[in-house]
Design a protein around this motif. Structure first.
Motif, short mmCIF file in Angstrom:
data_model
loop_
_atom_site.label_atom_id
_atom_site.label_comp_id
_atom_site.label_asym_id
_atom_site.label_seq_id
_atom_site.Cartn_x
_atom_site.Cartn_y
_atom_site.Cartn_z
N VAL A 31 0.75 -26.64 25.50
CA VAL A 31 0.13 -28.08 24.71
C VAL A 31 -0.24 -28.69 26.34
O VAL A 31 -1.23 -29.26 26.19
CB VAL A 31 1.12 -28.64 23.98
CG1 VAL A 31 0.64 -30.15 23.70
CG2 VAL A 31 1.09 -27.90 22.92
N SER A 32 0.53 -28.96 27.17
CA SER A 32 0.30 -29.59 28.25
C SER A 32 -0.90 -29.08 29.03
O SER A 32 -1.93 -29.96 29.32
CB SER A 32 1.37 -29.75 29.29
OG SER A 32 1.31 -30.38 30.38
N VAL A 33 -0.93 -27.69 29.14
CA VAL A 33 -2.19 -27.20 29.84
C VAL A 33 -3.63 -27.30 28.95
O VAL A 33 -4.63 -27.76 29.48
CB VAL A 33 -1.99 -25.59 29.92
CG1 VAL A 33 -3.44 -24.86 30.34
CG2 VAL A 33 -0.93 -25.42 30.98
N THR A 34 -3.36 -27.15 27.79
CA THR A 34 -4.75 -27.61 26.69
C THR A 34 -5.11 -29.08 26.93
O THR A 34 -6.12 -29.19 27.04
CB THR A 34 -3.97 -27.24 25.29
OG1 THR A 34 -4.02 -25.83 25.36
CG2 THR A 34 -5.58 -27.39 24.49
N GLU A 35 -4.28 -29.84 26.96
CA GLU A 35 -4.44 -31.46 26.79
C GLU A 35 -4.89 -31.86 28.26
O GLU A 35 -5.85 -32.75 28.43
CB GLU A 35 -3.22 -32.39 26.65
CG GLU A 35 -2.81 -32.16 25.27
CD GLU A 35 -1.58 -32.95 24.72
OE1 GLU A 35 -1.15 -33.56 25.76
OE2 GLU A 35 -1.62 -33.28 23.66
N ARG A 36 -4.59 -30.94 29.22
CA ARG A 36 -4.93 -31.21 30.66
C ARG A 36 -6.05 -30.54 31.31
O ARG A 36 -6.07 -30.41 32.56
CB ARG A 36 -3.80 -31.56 31.48
CG ARG A 36 -2.86 -32.71 31.03
CD ARG A 36 -1.31 -32.41 31.54
NE ARG A 36 -1.24 -32.63 32.91
CZ ARG A 36 -0.26 -32.23 33.83
NH1 ARG A 36 0.89 -31.92 32.92
NH2 ARG A 36 -0.36 -32.35 34.92
N THR A 37 -6.54 -29.71 30.52
CA THR A 37 -7.73 -28.83 31.02
C THR A 37 -8.61 -29.61 32.00
O THR A 37 -9.01 -28.79 33.00
CB THR A 37 -8.34 -27.88 29.88
OG1 THR A 37 -7.42 -27.41 29.19
CG2 THR A 37 -9.58 -27.20 30.34
N ARG A 38 -9.34 -30.54 31.40
CA ARG A 38 -10.32 -31.34 32.29
C ARG A 38 -9.55 -31.72 33.66
O ARG A 38 -10.27 -31.74 34.77
CB ARG A 38 -10.84 -32.63 31.52
CG ARG A 38 -12.10 -33.14 32.33
CD ARG A 38 -12.70 -34.11 31.29
NE ARG A 38 -13.60 -35.06 31.75
CZ ARG A 38 -14.96 -34.12 32.04
NH1 ARG A 38 -15.25 -33.17 31.71
NH2 ARG A 38 -15.91 -35.28 32.66
N GLU A 39 -8.60 -32.31 33.55
CA GLU A 39 -7.63 -32.53 35.02
C GLU A 39 -7.53 -31.55 35.76
O GLU A 39 -7.82 -31.80 37.01
CB GLU A 39 -6.57 -33.26 34.42
CG GLU A 39 -5.32 -33.49 35.80
CD GLU A 39 -4.05 -33.84 35.38
OE1 GLU A 39 -3.04 -33.49 36.16
OE2 GLU A 39 -3.64 -34.08 34.32
N ILE A 40 -7.26 -30.36 35.13
CA ILE A 40 -7.15 -29.04 35.93
C ILE A 40 -8.61 -28.71 36.86
O ILE A 40 -8.91 -28.53 37.82
CB ILE A 40 -6.56 -27.80 35.07
CG1 ILE A 40 -4.90 -28.35 34.69
CG2 ILE A 40 -6.67 -26.68 36.03
CD1 ILE A 40 -4.81 -27.30 33.58
N GLY A 41 -9.40 -28.80 35.87
CA GLY A 41 -10.72 -28.58 36.52
C GLY A 41 -11.11 -29.66 37.64
O GLY A 41 -11.85 -28.83 38.66
N ILE A 42 -10.83 -30.79 37.46
CA ILE A 42 -11.23 -31.70 38.42
C ILE A 42 -10.51 -31.48 39.67
O ILE A 42 -11.03 -31.28 40.96
CB ILE A 42 -10.92 -33.18 38.09
CG1 ILE A 42 -12.00 -33.63 36.84
CG2 ILE A 42 -10.86 -34.36 39.14
CD1 ILE A 42 -11.58 -34.83 36.36
N ARG A 43 -9.15 -31.11 39.73
CA ARG A 43 -8.43 -30.72 40.74
C ARG A 43 -8.91 -29.43 41.48
O ARG A 43 -9.02 -29.41 42.36
CB ARG A 43 -6.90 -30.22 40.24
CG ARG A 43 -6.11 -31.53 39.99
CD ARG A 43 -4.67 -31.54 39.97
NE ARG A 43 -4.06 -31.19 41.16
CZ ARG A 43 -3.20 -30.44 41.40
NH1 ARG A 43 -2.39 -29.88 40.30
NH2 ARG A 43 -2.60 -30.30 42.78
N MET A 44 -9.33 -28.53 40.75
CA MET A 44 -9.79 -27.32 41.25
C MET A 44 -11.00 -27.48 41.83
O MET A 44 -11.42 -26.95 42.89
CB MET A 44 -10.05 -26.05 40.42
CG MET A 44 -8.65 -25.77 39.62
SD MET A 44 -9.03 -24.45 38.61
CE MET A 44 -7.95 -23.13 39.02
N ALA A 45 -11.92 -28.50 41.16
CA ALA A 45 -13.18 -28.78 41.86
C ALA A 45 -13.39 -29.59 43.28
O ALA A 45 -14.28 -29.57 43.97
CB ALA A 45 -14.30 -29.70 40.79
N ILE A 46 -12.20 -30.20 43.33
CA ILE A 46 -12.00 -31.04 44.65
C ILE A 46 -11.02 -30.03 45.68
O ILE A 46 -10.69 -30.97 46.73
CB ILE A 46 -11.61 -32.50 44.53
CG1 ILE A 46 -10.02 -32.44 43.71
CG2 ILE A 46 -12.31 -33.23 43.64
CD1 ILE A 46 -9.46 -33.79 43.95
#
Length: 132
Positions: A31-46
């Motif tokens: 659930v945490s991964v699903t809710e924070r998908t956008r945050e993970i994407g931002i971290r990977m993008a930077i």
């Protein structure tokens, strides 16, 4: 014979409890991964690497299991002390058993937290950024 049967029964109950706790940790982390998908994407993008994301989520799973272990130890030790105070039985708590319980709980957290952490680390940054 009775002691052996009771030990086996206690071991079976503990195994089922660990399995249920591990599944609970895995569900919380998914659930945490699903809710924070956008945050993970931002971290990977930077510039965050897959192993950075994996380490972050494994650490979170470890912290959840350690918190659960500490609560369990407090309840268990409190129950043993209460039993000692209210009955004629003497329950001895060894430091080795506390350390083994703690290590097993931490291992369960890491084992069941690996799949959600791997899933988070494998996300495509572009798709993760699009996620709403």
């Amino acid at each position: 014979e009775t002691t052996r049967v009771m030990s086996l029964l206690l071991g079976a109950i503990a195994s089922v409890s660990l399995l249920v706790g591990g599944i609970g940790i895995m569900n919380i982390m998914l659930v945490s991964v699903t809710e924070r998908t956008r945050e993970i994407g931002i971290r990977m993008a930077i510039g965050a690497r897959q192993r950075d994301i994996l380490a972050q989520f494994l650490f979170e799973a470890l912290m959840i299991s350690v918190a659960g272990c500490l609560i369990g130890l407090l309840v268990g030790i409190g129950g043993a002390l209460l039993t000692n105070a209210l009955t004629d039985m003497v329950i001895v708590i060894s430091g080795t058993s506390v350390l083994v319980a703690f290590a097993v709980a931490a291992g369960i957290g890491i084992f069941f937290g690996y799949y959600p952490a791997h899933r988070a680390a494998a996300l495509d940054p572009i798709e993760a950024l699009r996620h709403q």
